[in-house]
Design a protein around this motif. Structure first.
Motif, PDB file in Angstrom:
ATOM      1  N   ALA A  32      -1.866  -5.332  66.122  1.00 42.72           N
ATOM      2  CA  ALA A  32      -3.274  -5.682  66.297  1.00 42.72           C
ATOM      3  C   ALA A  32      -4.173  -4.647  65.620  1.00 42.72           C
ATOM      4  N   PHE A  33      -3.840  -3.382  65.764  1.00 40.25           N
ATOM      5  CA  PHE A  33      -4.635  -2.322  65.145  1.00 40.25           C
ATOM      6  C   PHE A  33      -4.640  -2.460  63.623  1.00 40.25           C
ATOM      7  N   HIS A  34      -3.465  -2.639  63.053  1.00 38.77           N
ATOM      8  CA  HIS A  34      -3.374  -2.725  61.591  1.00 38.77           C
ATOM      9  C   HIS A  34      -3.953  -4.032  61.061  1.00 38.77           C
ATOM     10  N   GLN A  35      -3.837  -5.107  61.812  1.00 31.89           N
ATOM     11  CA  GLN A  35      -4.458  -6.368  61.404  1.00 31.89           C
ATOM     12  C   GLN A  35      -5.973  -6.199  61.329  1.00 31.89           C
ATOM     13  N   ASN A  36      -6.548  -5.540  62.307  1.00 29.66           N
ATOM     14  CA  ASN A  36      -7.985  -5.298  62.329  1.00 29.66           C
ATOM     15  C   ASN A  36      -8.402  -4.430  61.139  1.00 29.66           C
ATOM     16  N   ARG A  37      -7.649  -3.379  60.882  1.00 32.59           N
ATOM     17  CA  ARG A  37      -7.963  -2.469  59.774  1.00 32.59           C
ATOM     18  C   ARG A  37      -7.860  -3.185  58.431  1.00 32.59           C
ATOM     19  N   SER A  39      -8.003  -6.444  57.850  1.00 34.73           N
ATOM     20  CA  SER A  39      -8.976  -7.525  57.696  1.00 34.73           C
ATOM     21  C   SER A  39     -10.340  -6.970  57.284  1.00 34.73           C
ATOM     22  N   LYS A  40     -10.708  -5.787  57.764  1.00 40.66           N
ATOM     23  CA  LYS A  40     -11.957  -5.159  57.325  1.00 40.66           C
ATOM     24  C   LYS A  40     -11.883  -4.807  55.841  1.00 40.66           C
ATOM     25  N   LYS A  41     -10.744  -4.285  55.429  1.00 41.40           N
ATOM     26  CA  LYS A  41     -10.546  -3.917  54.024  1.00 41.40           C
ATOM     27  C   LYS A  41     -10.621  -5.163  53.133  1.00 41.40           C
ATOM     28  N   LEU A  45     -13.195  -6.370  49.972  1.00 42.89           N
ATOM     29  CA  LEU A  45     -12.715  -6.833  48.671  1.00 42.89           C
ATOM     30  C   LEU A  45     -13.277  -8.210  48.333  1.00 42.89           C
ATOM     31  N   ARG A  46     -13.403  -9.080  49.320  1.00 45.01           N
ATOM     32  CA  ARG A  46     -13.968 -10.419  49.080  1.00 45.01           C
ATOM     33  C   ARG A  46     -15.425 -10.331  48.655  1.00 45.01           C
ATOM     34  N   GLU A  47     -16.182  -9.403  49.241  1.00 47.41           N
ATOM     35  CA  GLU A  47     -17.576  -9.227  48.833  1.00 47.41           C
ATOM     36  C   GLU A  47     -17.652  -8.792  47.370  1.00 47.41           C
ATOM     37  N   ILE A  48     -16.815  -7.849  46.989  1.00 46.98           N
ATOM     38  CA  ILE A  48     -16.803  -7.367  45.604  1.00 46.98           C
ATOM     39  C   ILE A  48     -16.409  -8.500  44.658  1.00 46.98           C
ATOM     40  N   GLU A  49     -15.393  -9.286  45.026  1.00 50.83           N
ATOM     41  CA  GLU A  49     -14.963 -10.394  44.186  1.00 50.83           C
ATOM     42  C   GLU A  49     -16.049 -11.453  44.061  1.00 50.83           C
ATOM     43  N   ALA A  50     -16.810 -11.681  45.123  1.00 51.31           N
ATOM     44  CA  ALA A  50     -17.899 -12.659  45.066  1.00 51.31           C
ATOM     45  C   ALA A  50     -18.974 -12.205  44.083  1.00 51.31           C
TER      46      ALA A  50
END
Length: 85
Positions: A32-37, A39-41, A45-50
């Motif tokens: 859960a901790f790593h999934q959260n980390r 997903s933020k990362k 990246l999606r913002e930059i790609e957009a």
């Protein structure tokens, strides 16, 4: 109980049960901790790609317009060239 193929069930130590449940809980929390980390990362990246997509789409549109203009010009030259002959 005599009809079981491997004999009577063995009683598992409470220490082993506790260890199994502890590792399961730690594994779930770790995931859960790593999934959260991650997903933020990925959101960053999606913002930059957009942002890059807008620039890339503009360049592609410009290139298509240029190619279309050249193709129309070439077709006009071919049409006027065959009419002269």
């Amino acid at each position: 109980m005599s009809d079981l193929p491997y004999g009577a069930p063995v009683r598992i130590s409470p220490l082993i049960k506790f260890g199994r449940w502890s590792f399961l809980t730690v594994g779930v929390l770790y995931g859960a901790f790593h999934q959260n980390r991650l997903s933020k990362k990925e959101a960053k990246l999606r913002e930059i790609e957009a942002q890059e997509k807008v620039i890339r789409d503009a360049k592609l549109k410009e290139e298509k317009e240029r190619a279309s203009a050249l193709e129309i010009k070439a077709l006009e030259e071919m049409a006027s060239g065959t009419a002269k002959k």
